[in-house]
Design a protein around this motif. Sequence first.
Motif, short mmCIF file in Angstrom:
data_model
loop_
_atom_site.label_atom_id
_atom_site.label_comp_id
_atom_site.label_asym_id
_atom_site.label_seq_id
_atom_site.Cartn_x
_atom_site.Cartn_y
_atom_site.Cartn_z
N HIS A 7 0.82 -1.25 -0.03
CA HIS A 7 -0.08 0.17 0.13
C HIS A 7 0.89 1.18 0.06
CE1 HIS A 7 -3.95 2.05 1.62
NE2 HIS A 7 -3.12 3.16 1.27
N HIS A 9 1.32 5.33 -2.30
CA HIS A 9 0.65 5.98 -3.31
C HIS A 9 1.83 7.04 -4.08
CE1 HIS A 9 -3.05 5.93 -1.20
NE2 HIS A 9 -2.39 5.99 -0.11
N GLU A 94 -8.38 3.09 -2.80
CA GLU A 94 -8.43 3.25 -1.14
C GLU A 94 -9.82 3.87 -0.98
OE1 GLU A 94 -5.31 4.91 0.80
OE2 GLU A 94 -6.20 5.04 2.70
N HIS A 166 -6.24 -1.48 6.30
CA HIS A 166 -4.93 -0.96 6.25
C HIS A 166 -4.52 -0.18 7.34
CE1 HIS A 166 -3.54 2.72 4.73
NE2 HIS A 166 -4.90 3.29 4.64
N ASP A 216 2.30 3.06 3.06
CA ASP A 216 1.39 4.29 3.09
C ASP A 216 2.10 5.59 2.66
OD1 ASP A 216 -1.25 5.09 3.01
OD2 ASP A 216 -1.34 5.78 4.96
ZN LIG Z 1 -3.16 5.16 1.52
#
Ligand SMILES: [Zn+2]
Length: 271
Positions: A7, A9, A94, A166, A216
């Motif tokens: 996970h 971005h 997400e 998550h 994350d």
């Molecule tokens: Zn996230």
Amino acid sequence: MTLTDSHCHLASQKFTSDELHDIITRARERGVQRMVTLATCLDDCPQNISIAEQYPEVYACMGIHPCDVHETKDDYINELQIHASHPRCVAIGETGLDYYHPAPEGWSNDQYHSRQQEFLRQHFELAAQLGKNIVIHTRDRSGEASLHDAISIYRQYAPQVRAVFHCFPFSLKAAQPILDLGGLISFTGIATFKNAATVIETATNCPAGSFMLETDSPYLAPVPHRGQRNEPAYTYFTAEAIANARGESLTDLAAHTEATVNEFYGIGTDL
Ligand SMILES: [Zn+2]
């Protein structure tokens, strides 16, 4: 040993597109061979897809983050479906419920939260329709209301869709209903923080096969990079902290978390 950042971005404005090659190289140097990059709004879906097209070690997920629901048009779902049908899209998200951030101006908390719940249901419908799993964010200012609300929505779809909750911050007891539904949790760099006793306790006691590792990134950098911009390579530090806490070798932890990633996202070890 290979790891996956389950996970991150990569389309975040905190990463520029000309540094992606170096970010992925640094990840590989730490054994982080694969990354899953998540969209958070309709606008960043194409960029996440194009990163996943460009780099074979990157997979994408398509969804609207709960903090973006008020800026997303009502009939977003058809457009999201087009992005989510792309072969490099491995899950929906997400999505989720965020009761932490205050409602935007002109919205009551009730209105804001019910729009998030509606979006979450629509994301589950889409996941079921496309035969994909789903990535859920929950966050509360205090207590566990967003977690409980998200679990009750998940319960309705659990026969068709698996969910990962998550950045899981709670006890194993709070995670149990998710695991009972066949879902997963995942851990970020918070597991390396000295004041995160609950997270490390949950990560220590939850069974192999019930969790994945993530950054994350660009947020939540683990120790020794706490406070800096996070990146997929740092999955390594979270893996190391959790392996130590579980009394497992890094190789053993990597082996079962990789198997969990492969099964959840439906991706192989084809690299
Ligand atoms: Zn996230």
